[in-house]
Structure formats: C-alpha cells, structure tokens
Scaffold this motif. Structure first.
Motif, PDB file in Angstrom:
ATOM      1  N   HIS A 229      54.812  76.759  20.880  1.00 24.82           N
ATOM      2  CA  HIS A 229      53.757  76.368  21.977  1.00 24.82           C
ATOM      3  C   HIS A 229      52.595  75.422  21.541  1.00 24.82           C
ATOM      4  O   HIS A 229      52.002  75.255  20.526  1.00 24.82           O
ATOM      5  N   HIS A 231      49.184  73.806  22.663  1.00 18.87           N
ATOM      6  CA  HIS A 231      47.964  74.198  23.589  1.00 18.87           C
ATOM      7  C   HIS A 231      47.725  73.070  24.611  1.00 18.87           C
ATOM      8  O   HIS A 231      47.958  71.761  24.013  1.00 18.87           O
ATOM      9  N   ASP A 232      47.222  73.339  25.833  1.00 15.82           N
ATOM     10  CA  ASP A 232      47.120  72.524  26.501  1.00 15.82           C
ATOM     11  C   ASP A 232      45.658  72.703  27.031  1.00 15.82           C
ATOM     12  O   ASP A 232      45.343  73.464  27.846  1.00 15.82           O
ATOM     13  N   CYS A 249      42.465  76.733  25.999  1.00 14.71           N
ATOM     14  CA  CYS A 249      44.206  76.261  26.294  1.00 14.71           C
ATOM     15  C   CYS A 249      44.078  76.847  27.735  1.00 14.71           C
ATOM     16  O   CYS A 249      43.676  78.028  28.256  1.00 14.71           O
ATOM     17  N   THR A 251      47.166  77.378  29.305  1.00 10.54           N
ATOM     18  CA  THR A 251      47.993  78.161  29.406  1.00 10.54           C
ATOM     19  C   THR A 251      48.268  79.314  28.489  1.00 10.54           C
ATOM     20  O   THR A 251      49.366  80.398  28.670  1.00 10.54           O
ATOM     21  N   CYS A 252      47.088  79.528  27.456  1.00  5.68           N
ATOM     22  CA  CYS A 252      47.320  80.640  26.713  1.00  5.68           C
ATOM     23  C   CYS A 252      45.864  81.151  26.381  1.00  5.68           C
ATOM     24  O   CYS A 252      44.904  80.297  26.632  1.00  5.68           O
ATOM     25  N   TYR A 254      43.921  81.131  23.857  1.00  7.81           N
ATOM     26  CA  TYR A 254      43.291  80.669  22.782  1.00  7.81           C
ATOM     27  C   TYR A 254      42.306  79.727  23.099  1.00  7.81           C
ATOM     28  O   TYR A 254      42.080  79.080  24.092  1.00  7.81           O
TER      29      TYR A 254
HETATM   30 ZN    ZN Z   1      47.582  77.698  24.278  1.00  6.09          ZN
END
Ligand code: ZN
Ligand code: ZN
Length: 261
Positions: A229, A231-232, A249, A251-252, A254
């Motif tokens: 993955h 991070h975006d 992030c 999408t997750c 984090y």
């Molecule tokens: Zn992420």
C-alpha cells in the motif's frame, strides 16, 4: 556289588532306548503309507500353492488366491456329494466317460469328472474380475438363463469383508461370447470404452486447465491493483505552536506528524 547294579541300570536304560527307537520307526512308517487320495492332492502339491500362517492358498492364476480347502471339498464325505445316479449322469467333456464324483458338476453343473479337473483349465474368477475382464453386468450373471453358478468364499485379504463370489471362468467366458458375439467384438468394445474414458479424462483436464488459467489471470489482476500500500496523503496542516506539520492518508487510517527543517 555296586558295579553289578550299575550294569543292571544301564541294561534297563538300553532297553528303554531300544523300545523308543522301535516306536519311532513304527511311527515313521505309518506316516509313509501312501495317501489314499494322493491323486486328489495334486492341487495342494503343485507350485502354485502359497501357505500363509496355517492356511494354504491356491494361486488360481486368475489374480486371487483360493483357500485350499475349496479344492479339497470332494474329499469330504457328505451325502449331497455322493456319486451322481445313473439316469442323469452326463458324460465328462474331457474323457467322455460317464462322470462319477465331480466337484465341478456339483458346484457349477459343469460336466467334468474329478480326474479330468485341471487347475489351469478350470480356473475360478471373482465376480468383480469377471465384470471387468468380460464387460458383464450383474444381470448377465443371474438374470440370463441359465444363471451362472458360483461358490462363496471368505475374502482372503480380509475376512471381515463380504464373501467373494467365485465363478468358473470358462462359463463366464462362454456367457461373454453370448453377449458380445466374439472375442474380437469384446476387445473392440473394450477399446471403445477405453477411448471414451481417455477422452472424458482429457476433456476434464482441459476444463481444469481453463479454470487454472482464469484463476491465474485474476490473481495477476489483483497484484496490479494491490501490492504494498502506498499512502495517498491529503492536504498538510501546520501547527504553528509546535512548528510541526500533520497529514492523513486518504485511503487508510494512517496519519503522521513531522517537522520540516
Ligand atoms: Zn494509507
Ligand atoms: Zn473326465
């Protein structure tokens, strides 16, 4: 005096030894008397007999072992195995003489006298083996006239399994000829079935291969989509008090706080 009684003693011992020797000779001789059914024992004396534990098995050459006592059956003196009576006494197919006692006639209605019975010619075959070898169905054995006779035998591989049905191979062969016409036709049918089996197998194989390819493709697809993955991060926020930056992030879950030098 002492010497004399010693001699007396050794005389008694010698006599006893001699008596025992005579007894042994008599015993040995009695065992050497020719067996009255020596000819009948042909089956247990040939090289195809295998002894397992205390049981003797006869290798019929048909792929299974036959417990010896089956072949010794004619020796038993039981009323139903008495000589066959005159009017319905058929002639033996081998020697052409009227048959006397016949195990084959008794068990299989096969016209062959005991003295012409041959372990090679009169092999027995299990039902399973007969069905495979001659492509027979159950009904071919017992629905078709005349129903084939069989003897039952404990399974030599495991006595707890069901009894084996043993048929006379030449009778099964004859039945197969009635059904298939000729040996060539039977062979042709066997080949046809084998081809069909191979075809079905290869079709199954192709199908399996297709499934495998499909699985591989989809797992390849997964990999291009996934993998580790990355991070975006969304927009950074600046904490003026601590002089740090913060980002999350998208999408997750984090998030991190960092400084910029
Ligand atoms: Zn992420
Ligand atoms: Zn005969």
């Amino acid at each position: 005096m002492a010497e004399e009684s010693g001699e007396e003693l050794s005389k008694v011992v010698k006599q006893r030894i001699e008596r025992n020797r005579q007894k042994a000779i008599i015993l040995r001789k009695s065992k050497l008397v020719p067996h009255p059914y020596a000819k009948e024992h042909l089956y247990s004396e040939d090289t195809t007999t295998i002894k397992i534990g205390s049981t003797k098995y006869k290798d019929t050459g048909g792929g299974f072992l036959l417990e010896e006592n089956t072949y010794e059956k004619p020796l038993e003196i039981v009323p139903d195995e008495a000589p066959i009576c005159e009017p319905d006494r058929p002639n033996c197919v081998s020697c052409n003489k009227p048959i006397g006692t016949s195990w084959l006639f008794e068990k299989f209605s096969f016209n062959c006298c005991d003295s012409c019975k041959d372990p090679e010619v009169h092999k027995l075959i299990t039902k399973t083996e007969a069905k495979e070898t001659y492509l027979l169905k159950d009904c071919d054995f017992d629905k078709r006239e005349p129903a084939l006779k069989f003897i039952q035998q404990k399974n030599p591989h495991n006595h707890r399994w069901g009894d084996m049905k043993l048929y006379l191979q030449i009778q099964v062969e004859q039945r197969a000829l009635e059904i298939w016409g000729s040996e060539e036709d039977l062979e042709r049918e066997k080949e046809r079935r084998e081809e069909k089996r191979v075809m079905a197998k290869s079709k199954k194989y192709e199908k399996k291969l297709k499934e495998l390819r499909k699985e591989m493709r989809s797992s390849l697809y997964d990999r291009t989509q996934g993998g580790p993955h990355t991070h975006d991060f969304g927009p950074e926020t600046y904490n003026e008090e601590e002089d740090t930056y913060h980002r999350k992030c998208t999408t997750c879950p984090y998030e991190e706080t960092f400084e910029k030098m």
